[in-house]
Design a protein around this motif. Structure first.
Motif, PDB file in Angstrom:
ATOM      1  N   ASN A 221       0.849  -1.190   0.000  1.00 50.24           N
ATOM      2  CA  ASN A 221       0.000   0.000   0.000  1.00 50.24           C
ATOM      3  C   ASN A 221       0.886   1.241   0.000  1.00 50.24           C
ATOM      4  OD1 ASN A 221      -2.501  -1.325   0.054  1.00 50.24           O
ATOM      5  ND2 ASN A 221      -2.403  -1.589   2.262  1.00 50.24           N
ATOM      6  N   ASN A 222       0.628   2.136  -0.931  1.00 49.37           N
ATOM      7  CA  ASN A 222       1.483   3.321  -1.066  1.00 49.37           C
ATOM      8  C   ASN A 222       0.728   4.623  -0.854  1.00 49.37           C
ATOM      9  OD1 ASN A 222      -0.038   3.034  -3.419  1.00 49.37           O
ATOM     10  ND2 ASN A 222       1.500   4.040  -4.680  1.00 49.37           N
ATOM     11  N   MET A 223      -0.548   4.529  -0.439  1.00 44.47           N
ATOM     12  CA  MET A 223      -1.347   5.720  -0.206  1.00 44.47           C
ATOM     13  C   MET A 223      -2.004   5.647   1.166  1.00 44.47           C
ATOM     14  SD  MET A 223      -1.118   7.710  -2.895  1.00 44.47           S
ATOM     15  CE  MET A 223      -2.516   8.802  -2.624  1.00 44.47           C
ATOM     16  N   VAL A 224      -2.357   6.810   1.692  1.00 45.23           N
ATOM     17  CA  VAL A 224      -3.033   6.880   2.977  1.00 45.23           C
ATOM     18  C   VAL A 224      -4.178   7.879   2.873  1.00 45.23           C
ATOM     19  CG1 VAL A 224      -1.428   8.639   3.848  1.00 45.23           C
ATOM     20  CG2 VAL A 224      -2.764   7.285   5.463  1.00 45.23           C
ATOM     21  N   GLN A 225      -5.300   7.535   3.498  1.00 49.18           N
ATOM     22  CA  GLN A 225      -6.429   8.453   3.610  1.00 49.18           C
ATOM     23  C   GLN A 225      -6.615   8.786   5.078  1.00 49.18           C
ATOM     24  OE1 GLN A 225     -10.257   7.909   1.431  1.00 49.18           O
ATOM     25  NE2 GLN A 225     -11.190   7.901   3.466  1.00 49.18           N
ATOM     26  N   MET A 226      -6.686  10.074   5.381  1.00 51.51           N
ATOM     27  CA  MET A 226      -6.804  10.511   6.770  1.00 51.51           C
ATOM     28  C   MET A 226      -8.077  11.317   6.952  1.00 51.51           C
ATOM     29  SD  MET A 226      -2.817  11.638   7.307  1.00 51.51           S
ATOM     30  CE  MET A 226      -2.830  11.417   9.077  1.00 51.51           C
ATOM     31  N   ASN A 227      -8.732  11.099   8.099  1.00 53.73           N
ATOM     32  CA  ASN A 227      -9.967  11.803   8.432  1.00 53.73           C
ATOM     33  C   ASN A 227      -9.786  12.542   9.755  1.00 53.73           C
ATOM     34  OD1 ASN A 227     -11.859  10.581   6.272  1.00 53.73           O
ATOM     35  ND2 ASN A 227     -10.957   8.784   7.243  1.00 53.73           N
ATOM     36  N   TRP A 228     -10.195  13.807   9.767  1.00 52.92           N
ATOM     37  CA  TRP A 228     -10.016  14.665  10.932  1.00 52.92           C
ATOM     38  C   TRP A 228     -11.352  15.277  11.321  1.00 52.92           C
ATOM     39  CZ3 TRP A 228      -4.880  15.581  12.716  1.00 52.92           C
ATOM     40  CH2 TRP A 228      -3.883  15.030  11.902  1.00 52.92           C
ATOM     41  N   GLN A 229     -11.430  15.769  12.569  1.00 56.02           N
ATOM     42  CA  GLN A 229     -12.684  16.340  13.038  1.00 56.02           C
ATOM     43  C   GLN A 229     -12.443  17.404  14.096  1.00 56.02           C
ATOM     44  OE1 GLN A 229     -15.790  14.251  15.729  1.00 56.02           O
ATOM     45  NE2 GLN A 229     -16.468  13.786  13.646  1.00 56.02           N
ATOM     46  N   VAL A 230     -13.274  18.439  14.052  1.00 63.74           N
ATOM     47  CA  VAL A 230     -13.308  19.454  15.111  1.00 63.74           C
ATOM     48  C   VAL A 230     -14.742  19.557  15.584  1.00 63.74           C
ATOM     49  CG1 VAL A 230     -13.603  21.305  13.395  1.00 63.74           C
ATOM     50  CG2 VAL A 230     -12.871  21.862  15.727  1.00 63.74           C
ATOM     51  N   GLN A 231     -14.933  19.635  16.899  1.00 62.91           N
ATOM     52  CA  GLN A 231     -16.280  19.699  17.455  1.00 62.91           C
ATOM     53  C   GLN A 231     -16.338  20.778  18.522  1.00 62.91           C
ATOM     54  OE1 GLN A 231     -18.321  16.456  20.001  1.00 62.91           O
ATOM     55  NE2 GLN A 231     -19.084  16.087  17.924  1.00 62.91           N
ATOM     56  N   VAL A 232     -17.326  21.667  18.395  1.00 63.77           N
ATOM     57  CA  VAL A 232     -17.493  22.747  19.372  1.00 63.77           C
ATOM     58  C   VAL A 232     -18.944  22.786  19.813  1.00 63.77           C
ATOM     59  CG1 VAL A 232     -15.610  24.113  18.413  1.00 63.77           C
ATOM     60  CG2 VAL A 232     -17.933  24.461  17.567  1.00 63.77           C
ATOM     61  N   GLU A 233     -19.178  23.203  21.059  1.00 63.20           N
ATOM     62  CA  GLU A 233     -20.536  23.359  21.588  1.00 63.20           C
ATOM     63  C   GLU A 233     -20.693  24.777  22.097  1.00 63.20           C
ATOM     64  OE1 GLU A 233     -23.691  21.320  24.758  1.00 63.20           O
ATOM     65  OE2 GLU A 233     -21.690  20.448  24.441  1.00 63.20           O
ATOM     66  N   ARG A 234     -21.747  25.439  21.653  1.00 61.44           N
ATOM     67  CA  ARG A 234     -22.035  26.815  22.032  1.00 61.44           C
ATOM     68  C   ARG A 234     -23.510  26.947  22.377  1.00 61.44           C
ATOM     69  NH1 ARG A 234     -17.334  26.310  21.901  1.00 61.44           N
ATOM     70  NH2 ARG A 234     -15.770  27.519  20.732  1.00 61.44           N
TER      71      ARG A 234
END
Length: 223
Positions: free
Chosen positions: A33-46
């Protein structure tokens, strides 16, 4: 999985008057495998929906601006969703906005973690490794020729073993399969929001993907 079917009515009719043998041949190879998929997240409560959405979007836009400067980043995607938080008696106690982004990049580029430094409240939630389409296509092409050569060799040996002069082809099917798309290595929220990418030890061992090509078909033995 993909496949090719070769059918020749003339050969099929010839088999009606000649001995016919069904044969199969296979070729396989492990591809890194020569590729990578990355998933990120930001969560805020107001307390207000607009404030929650604005703060999540601002952080997400900051992350996107950083990633767009990186020539290794591909297929960059983002999204923001806002929903209410309910308390007792189903009363709204606040609003939560979740911003997510994902992208792909060559696995070798993970050695340059500093190039992916994101805001500290953006957390890595999932990482997947896969083989790039161009590498898969080249591998399939090579394996297809190998499987065909093996099929022809078997056909010749069978004809010889039965004391026949040779063979002709009937219906032949060529199929290939592989792991294909991204495969999760881990999917966790254990990466705290205060641990930005530049400080994380992201695993770079992407594993491998097995590609297999098979040839199945009928040969008509010639007297």
């Amino acid at each position: 999985m993909s496949g090719i079917a070769l059918s020749n009515p003339v050969f099929a009719q010839a088999c009606e008057k000649s001995p016919a043998v069904n044969l199969s041949a296979q070729a396989m190879q492990e591809v890194e495998n020569n590729m990578v998929q990355m998933n990120w997240q930001v969560q805020v409560e107001r307390s207000a929906a607009g404030k929650a959405m604005r703060d999540a979007s601002n952080t997400l836009n900051e992350a996107l601006a950083t990633l767009k400067k990186n020539a290794n980043v591909r297929n960059l995607r983002s999204n923001v969703e806002t929903y209410p938080r309910y308390g007792k008696d189903q009363l709204v106690t606040g609003w939560v906005s979740t911003g997510s982004l994902s992208f792909e990049m060559p696995l070798a580029a993970l050695d340059k973690n500093s190039d992916l430094a994101l805001p500290e409240n953006v957390a890595l939630t999932n990482i997947q490794y896969f083989t790039s389409p161009d590498v898969l296509e080249k591998t399939r092409a090579v394996l297809t020729q190998q499987a065909i050569r093996e099929f022809r060799s078997k056909a010749s040996e069978v004809a010889k073993g039965f004391g026949q002069a040779g063979y002709s082809l009937g219906d032949v099917n060529i199929n290939d399969q592989s792991g294909g798309g991204p495969r999760p290595v881990f999917a966790t929220r254990a990466y705290a929001a205060e641990a930005p990418m530049a400080k994380m030890n992201v695993p770079v061992a992407g594993g491998s993907n097995q590609v297999t090509v098979s040839v199945n078909g009928q040969v008509c033995l010639k007297p």
